[in-house]
Design an enzyme around this catalytic site. Sequence first.
Site, short mmCIF file in Angstrom:
data_model
loop_
_atom_site.label_atom_id
_atom_site.label_comp_id
_atom_site.label_asym_id
_atom_site.label_seq_id
_atom_site.Cartn_x
_atom_site.Cartn_y
_atom_site.Cartn_z
N SER A 52 -25.77 12.61 0.03
CA SER A 52 -26.38 12.61 1.36
C SER A 52 -27.46 13.69 1.44
O SER A 52 -28.25 13.71 2.39
CB SER A 52 -25.33 12.84 2.44
OG SER A 52 -24.54 13.98 2.14
N ASP A 90 -21.66 15.05 -6.23
CA ASP A 90 -21.78 13.59 -6.31
C ASP A 90 -22.57 13.17 -7.54
O ASP A 90 -23.60 13.78 -7.88
CB ASP A 90 -22.54 13.07 -5.08
CG ASP A 90 -21.63 12.39 -4.08
OD1 ASP A 90 -20.49 12.04 -4.44
OD2 ASP A 90 -22.07 12.21 -2.93
N LYS A 120 -17.84 13.44 -8.04
CA LYS A 120 -17.39 12.30 -7.23
C LYS A 120 -18.23 11.09 -7.60
O LYS A 120 -19.44 11.23 -7.83
CB LYS A 120 -17.52 12.60 -5.73
CG LYS A 120 -17.13 11.41 -4.85
CD LYS A 120 -16.98 11.79 -3.40
CE LYS A 120 -18.26 11.85 -2.60
NZ LYS A 120 -19.07 10.60 -2.58
N GLU A 122 -18.74 6.71 -6.63
CA GLU A 122 -18.40 5.61 -5.73
C GLU A 122 -17.96 4.39 -6.51
O GLU A 122 -18.45 4.13 -7.61
CB GLU A 122 -19.64 5.26 -4.87
CG GLU A 122 -20.06 6.36 -3.94
CD GLU A 122 -21.24 5.97 -3.06
OE1 GLU A 122 -21.60 4.77 -3.01
OE2 GLU A 122 -21.79 6.87 -2.40
N GLU A 189 -14.17 6.04 3.06
CA GLU A 189 -15.23 6.10 4.09
C GLU A 189 -15.31 4.82 4.91
O GLU A 189 -15.26 3.70 4.36
CB GLU A 189 -16.59 6.35 3.42
CG GLU A 189 -17.75 6.37 4.43
CD GLU A 189 -19.05 6.93 3.89
OE1 GLU A 189 -19.09 7.36 2.72
OE2 GLU A 189 -20.04 6.91 4.66
O1 KIV Z 1 -22.80 12.03 0.11
C1 KIV Z 1 -21.96 12.37 0.96
O2 KIV Z 1 -22.21 13.19 1.83
C2 KIV Z 1 -20.66 11.75 0.89
C3 KIV Z 1 -19.77 11.98 2.07
C4 KIV Z 1 -20.23 11.13 3.17
C5 KIV Z 1 -18.36 11.74 1.73
O3 KIV Z 1 -20.35 11.07 -0.03
#
Ligand code: KIV
Length: 274
Positions: A52, A90, A120, A122, A189
């Site tokens: 994000s 991420d 992390k 997805e 989410e």
């Molecule tokens: O990228 C992000 O901020 C996220 C959150 C919304 C969990 O993956």
Amino acid sequence: MSAQRQDQGRRLAAPDIAARKGAEPVVCLTCYTTPMAELLDPHCDVLLVGDSVGQVIYGLPSTLPVTLDMMCAHGAAVVRGSWHSLVAVDMPFGAYEGSPEQAFASASRIMKETGCAAVKLEGGQAMAPTVEFLSSRGIPVIGHVGLTPQAVNVLGGYGARGKSVDEAQHIEEDAIAIARAGAFCMVVEGVMEEVATRIANAVDVPIIGIGASAECDGQVLVIDDMLGMFERTPRFVKRYDDLAGRIGEAARVYADEVRSRAFPTGDQTYRPKG
Ligand code: KIV
């Protein structure tokens, strides 16, 4: 005594977060910079350097254009500003989906260059072999199921997931697959409350919700959303401040004072000591 007091002096690690299933809820916020990490770290268990960052810091229209270079730079900045929280970074779109080997190359680069303790990624059942590949090679993985923003072009938007019986079932199966593959926790989410309840009962790792109800084992919000930096916030966000309003007001007062020559005064001026 809260977990953060007990663990003072030691940064939380993946097993500490995994052990929070059914215990004290996991507190997570997104974070992208050193000064913000310094402010958030004492209060959080996990600082998530989310992709994000693309929308929040760079004004991009989605997370899709975010690069590994961006994630490494912001991940390193957040690690520099924190000592207590587990910092997770991420994996950006295009850096891991091709193969488990591609994911390992990206994740190991992120960990080497940032000093973070987890990545992390997805995805559900299709990503389970990748989660297994990484976690069995020393890379702690946080899963992310339900609304997966990197798949916005497939999903057709950012609306809540799991409204139909089939979709709810599919998301639950995704979560089970990712947990079985070795993820030590997962973000869930944008799902209906009932789906969150089913996942919370079906997996033995903490699920960290964003727009996924109080049924989760922890919560995450995008920091700029909860601080009120944007005019429009999604329904699941609670605004804890109105920073946009306060920053605008401070800038207005400053501009007035510069124009009227009320700033600077003698207090802000270098003069010989008398
Ligand atoms: O990228 C992000 O901020 C996220 C959150 C919304 C969990 O993956």
